[in-house]
Design an enzyme around this catalytic site. Structure first.
Site, PDB file in Angstrom:
ATOM      1  N   VAL A 245      -5.438 -11.518   7.695  1.00 48.86           N
ATOM      2  CA  VAL A 245      -6.326 -12.687   7.571  1.00 48.86           C
ATOM      3  C   VAL A 245      -5.494 -13.952   7.386  1.00 48.86           C
ATOM      4  O   VAL A 245      -4.362 -13.910   6.921  1.00 48.86           O
ATOM      5  CB  VAL A 245      -7.306 -12.547   6.366  1.00 48.86           C
ATOM      6  CG1 VAL A 245      -8.369 -11.509   6.647  1.00 48.86           C
ATOM      7  CG2 VAL A 245      -6.561 -12.242   5.081  1.00 48.86           C
TER       8      VAL A 245
ATOM      9  N   ARG B 160      -4.043   5.930  -2.567  1.00 46.57           N
ATOM     10  CA  ARG B 160      -2.739   5.271  -2.681  1.00 46.57           C
ATOM     11  C   ARG B 160      -1.864   6.050  -3.644  1.00 46.57           C
ATOM     12  O   ARG B 160      -2.350   6.545  -4.666  1.00 46.57           O
ATOM     13  CB  ARG B 160      -2.904   3.841  -3.206  1.00 46.57           C
ATOM     14  CG  ARG B 160      -3.737   2.995  -2.274  1.00 46.57           C
ATOM     15  CD  ARG B 160      -3.883   1.569  -2.749  1.00 46.57           C
ATOM     16  NE  ARG B 160      -4.788   0.866  -1.845  1.00 46.57           N
ATOM     17  CZ  ARG B 160      -5.080  -0.408  -1.920  1.00 46.57           C
ATOM     18  NH1 ARG B 160      -4.541  -1.155  -2.873  1.00 46.57           N
ATOM     19  NH2 ARG B 160      -5.902  -0.972  -1.064  1.00 46.57           N
TER      20      ARG B 160
ATOM     21  N   TRP C  92       0.844  -1.192   0.000  1.00 46.56           N
ATOM     22  CA  TRP C  92       0.000   0.000   0.000  1.00 46.56           C
ATOM     23  C   TRP C  92       0.881   1.246   0.000  1.00 46.56           C
ATOM     24  O   TRP C  92       1.312   1.705   1.054  1.00 46.56           O
ATOM     25  CB  TRP C  92      -0.915  -0.001   1.225  1.00 46.56           C
ATOM     26  CG  TRP C  92      -1.915  -1.109   1.177  1.00 46.56           C
ATOM     27  CD1 TRP C  92      -3.095  -1.104   0.490  1.00 46.56           C
ATOM     28  CD2 TRP C  92      -1.840  -2.387   1.820  1.00 46.56           C
ATOM     29  NE1 TRP C  92      -3.748  -2.303   0.657  1.00 46.56           N
ATOM     30  CE2 TRP C  92      -3.016  -3.103   1.475  1.00 46.56           C
ATOM     31  CE3 TRP C  92      -0.916  -3.012   2.662  1.00 46.56           C
ATOM     32  CZ2 TRP C  92      -3.272  -4.384   1.931  1.00 46.56           C
ATOM     33  CZ3 TRP C  92      -1.181  -4.285   3.116  1.00 46.56           C
ATOM     34  CH2 TRP C  92      -2.341  -4.965   2.743  1.00 46.56           C
TER      35      TRP C  92
ATOM     36  N   HIS D 208      -6.665   1.669   2.766  1.00 41.59           N
ATOM     37  CA  HIS D 208      -7.741   0.683   2.609  1.00 41.59           C
ATOM     38  C   HIS D 208      -8.747   0.893   3.739  1.00 41.59           C
ATOM     39  O   HIS D 208      -8.481   1.681   4.658  1.00 41.59           O
ATOM     40  CB  HIS D 208      -7.186  -0.759   2.608  1.00 41.59           C
ATOM     41  CG  HIS D 208      -6.312  -1.108   3.780  1.00 41.59           C
ATOM     42  ND1 HIS D 208      -5.829  -2.376   4.006  1.00 41.59           N
ATOM     43  CD2 HIS D 208      -5.830  -0.366   4.809  1.00 41.59           C
ATOM     44  CE1 HIS D 208      -5.088  -2.397   5.104  1.00 41.59           C
ATOM     45  NE2 HIS D 208      -5.069  -1.197   5.599  1.00 41.59           N
TER      46      HIS D 208
ATOM     47  N   GLN E 258     -13.784   1.617  -1.410  1.00 39.44           N
ATOM     48  CA  GLN E 258     -13.886   0.222  -0.960  1.00 39.44           C
ATOM     49  C   GLN E 258     -15.092   0.068  -0.040  1.00 39.44           C
ATOM     50  O   GLN E 258     -15.572   1.042   0.539  1.00 39.44           O
ATOM     51  CB  GLN E 258     -12.631  -0.190  -0.168  1.00 39.44           C
ATOM     52  CG  GLN E 258     -11.402  -0.388  -1.031  1.00 39.44           C
ATOM     53  CD  GLN E 258     -10.239  -1.015  -0.263  1.00 39.44           C
ATOM     54  OE1 GLN E 258     -10.202  -0.986   0.973  1.00 39.44           O
ATOM     55  NE2 GLN E 258      -9.293  -1.571  -0.993  1.00 39.44           N
TER      56      GLN E 258
ATOM     57  N   ALA F 286     -13.484 -11.363   6.922  1.00 43.03           N
ATOM     58  CA  ALA F 286     -13.436  -9.956   6.513  1.00 43.03           C
ATOM     59  C   ALA F 286     -13.211  -9.903   5.010  1.00 43.03           C
ATOM     60  O   ALA F 286     -12.665 -10.842   4.423  1.00 43.03           O
ATOM     61  CB  ALA F 286     -12.306  -9.234   7.238  1.00 43.03           C
TER      62      ALA F 286
HETATM   63  C1  FA5 Z   1      -6.937  -4.508   0.443  1.00 41.72           C
HETATM   64  O1  FA5 Z   1      -7.073  -3.275   0.366  1.00 41.72           O
HETATM   65  C2  FA5 Z   1      -7.371  -5.244   1.683  1.00 41.72           C
HETATM   66  N1  FA5 Z   1      -7.596  -4.296   2.730  1.00 41.72           N
HETATM   67  C3  FA5 Z   1      -8.606  -6.063   1.362  1.00 41.72           C
HETATM   68  C4  FA5 Z   1      -8.966  -7.043   2.433  1.00 41.72           C
HETATM   69  C5  FA5 Z   1      -9.903  -6.711   3.390  1.00 41.72           C
HETATM   70  C6  FA5 Z   1      -8.342  -8.277   2.460  1.00 41.72           C
HETATM   71  C7  FA5 Z   1     -10.233  -7.623   4.383  1.00 41.72           C
HETATM   72  C8  FA5 Z   1      -8.676  -9.198   3.450  1.00 41.72           C
HETATM   73  C9  FA5 Z   1      -9.621  -8.871   4.394  1.00 41.72           C
HETATM   74  P1  FA5 Z   1      -6.230  -4.814  -2.037  1.00 41.72           P
HETATM   75  O2  FA5 Z   1      -5.124  -3.831  -2.030  1.00 41.72           O
HETATM   76  O3  FA5 Z   1      -6.060  -6.017  -2.862  1.00 41.72           O
HETATM   77  O4  FA5 Z   1      -6.545  -5.292  -0.567  1.00 41.72           O
HETATM   78  O5  FA5 Z   1      -7.550  -4.045  -2.491  1.00 41.72           O
HETATM   79  C10 FA5 Z   1      -8.811  -4.633  -2.414  1.00 41.72           C
HETATM   80  C11 FA5 Z   1      -9.620  -4.308  -3.662  1.00 41.72           C
HETATM   81  O6  FA5 Z   1      -9.638  -2.895  -3.870  1.00 41.72           O
HETATM   82  C12 FA5 Z   1      -8.995  -4.868  -4.931  1.00 41.72           C
HETATM   83  O7  FA5 Z   1      -9.454  -6.195  -5.144  1.00 41.72           O
HETATM   84  C13 FA5 Z   1      -9.523  -3.941  -5.974  1.00 41.72           C
HETATM   85  O8  FA5 Z   1     -10.844  -4.283  -6.327  1.00 41.72           O
HETATM   86  C14 FA5 Z   1      -9.545  -2.627  -5.256  1.00 41.72           C
HETATM   87  N2  FA5 Z   1      -8.317  -1.848  -5.507  1.00 41.72           N
HETATM   88  C15 FA5 Z   1      -7.110  -1.996  -4.957  1.00 41.72           C
HETATM   89  N3  FA5 Z   1      -6.246  -1.094  -5.433  1.00 41.72           N
HETATM   90  C16 FA5 Z   1      -6.920  -0.348  -6.328  1.00 41.72           C
HETATM   91  C17 FA5 Z   1      -6.598   0.780  -7.157  1.00 41.72           C
HETATM   92  N4  FA5 Z   1      -5.410   1.333  -7.152  1.00 41.72           N
HETATM   93  N5  FA5 Z   1      -7.561   1.286  -7.944  1.00 41.72           N
HETATM   94  C18 FA5 Z   1      -8.795   0.746  -7.936  1.00 41.72           C
HETATM   95  N6  FA5 Z   1      -9.178  -0.283  -7.180  1.00 41.72           N
HETATM   96  C19 FA5 Z   1      -8.254  -0.837  -6.382  1.00 41.72           C
END
Ligand code: FA5
Length: 351
Positions: free
Chosen positions: A263, A206, A160, A180, A220, A319
């Protein structure tokens, strides 16, 4: 008649006679400056000279002049109104202005496609019994990272790329724009006891190079369920129900293993790419994978359950964090996430 009254009467007659000749708004402006102008209008000069009048006449003279001023202002307003009405009447007789035409309707705004999608996602989870909670966009590093098992110098922080707030608190840089919605798992557990089923929608930020599926600002929805006997199959069931409701029965859904420090085990869920239909070859939107990832999820790490003060041998939880822009892309076949925040009305009016 006293000299004062005679003088004021003659001023009034002269001023009104000149005003009667001023038909247009421009002529009335000139008249206004000549008689009522703040610097050297004739009436203004008279008012200013009051101080030189004999003391016993000053009050009466002042009152007459002020009455005259009010009369002249009133007359000017009436003449202006008449001039405007005459101008409109002239326009409409020349058929330039048709006052009988219906008015132009004001165009109504509408909800942004990401907001529409977010509302639909919230409805889907609310129907499964999840309550909505809100958390701050400007977040402490200890909630965004430490409390979800990402201590400083842990390589997972690189997942992140963070936008930090410059202000130092206690000599440290410890505030950021949340990367997030997962810090809200901790905030919710601090405020309530199991059983709980909560979702937390919101913007995240981000420091990220953008591409077809990555923006630096994203939305999100965090989900958290903690109770006795919560299992991975409950997580999968809830996420399948959500995906079917949003995308219908035709779309393919895939889970695969992933790693998130908070997790264990961790998974990602993806939907078949609407452009290449999971073919993947040369597809710019799904980066050639055939799938578009929409969420990360998993079983809440027992250490987080314990840190919340719950007994991890009794309580378990799942989660998830859904990316709403990705869901919106898949629903409407939008091939580039960057369209959402460019404020191009030609794009936004389609939803
Ligand atoms: C997370 O942010 C974790 N907090 C998710 C999580 C929550 C995991 C609870 C386990 C338990 P990640 O970075 O993969 O994970 O982002 C989650 C989702 O947000 C991605 O699957 C995607 O759909 C969206 N996302 C992530 N980064 C971006 C981005 N830069 N632009 C648009 N959508 C994004």
């Amino acid at each position: 008649m006293s000299t004062i009254e005679a003088e004021v009467d003659s001023l009034r007659a002269e001023a009104l006679e000149e005003l009667a000749r001023a038909d247009s708004e421009a002529e009335q402006d000139v008249w206004r400056a000549q008689w009522l102008g703040r610097k050297d209008g004739r009436l203004t000069l008279h008012l200013r000279s009051l101080k030189d009048a004999p003391p016993e006449q000053r009050a009466a003279f002042g009152k007459s002049l002020n009455d005259l001023k009010a009369t002249l202002e009133g007359e000017l307003e009436a003449r202006r109104e008449a001039a405007r009405a005459a101008a409109i009447a002239a326009l409409s007789t020349e058929a330039v202005l048709d006052v009988t035409l219906p008015g132009r309707p004001q165009s109504l705004g509408r909800l942004h496609p990401v907001t529409q999608t977010m509302n639909d996602c919230i409805d889907a989870f609310a129907d499964m019994g999840f309550q909505v909670f809100e958390g701050p966009e400007v977040e402490w590093a200890r909630y965004n990272f430490d409390a979800v098992r990402i201590p400083e110098d842990h390589p997972a922080r690189d997942m992140w790329d963070t936008i930090w707030i410059d202000t130092l608190i206690d000599g440290e840089r410890n505030m950021l724009l949340r990367t997030h919605t997962s810090p809200n798992q901790i905030r919710v557990m601090e405020q309530s006891d199991p059983p709980m089923r909560v979702i937390v929608p919101g913007k995240c930020y981000r420091q990220e190079a953008t591409d077809a599926t990555h923006e630096w600002m994203l939305t999100q929805i965090e989900g958290l369920a903690v109770d006795e006997g919560v299992r991975m199959s409950d997580l999968k069931g809830a996420l399948y129900a959500f995906a079917r409701r949003l995308f219908g029965d035709e779309r393919q859904i895939i889970f695969h293993h992933s790693y998130f420090p908070f997790v264990e085990p961790g998974v990602e869920m993806a939907i078949d790419c609407f452009l290449c239909r999971a073919d993947g070859s040369n597809c710019r939107t799904c980066h050639g994978t055939g799938w578009i990832e929409i969420l990360g999820a998993g079983m809440v790490h027992p250490e987080i359950i314990e840190n919340a003060g719950y007994d991890s041998s009794r309580y378990t939880g799942f989660a998830f964090g859904v990316g709403i822009e990705r869901v919106a892309m898949l629903r409407w076949g939008i091939e580039d996430i960057r369209h959402f925040y460019q404020n191009d009305l030609r794009f936004l009016r389609q939803f």
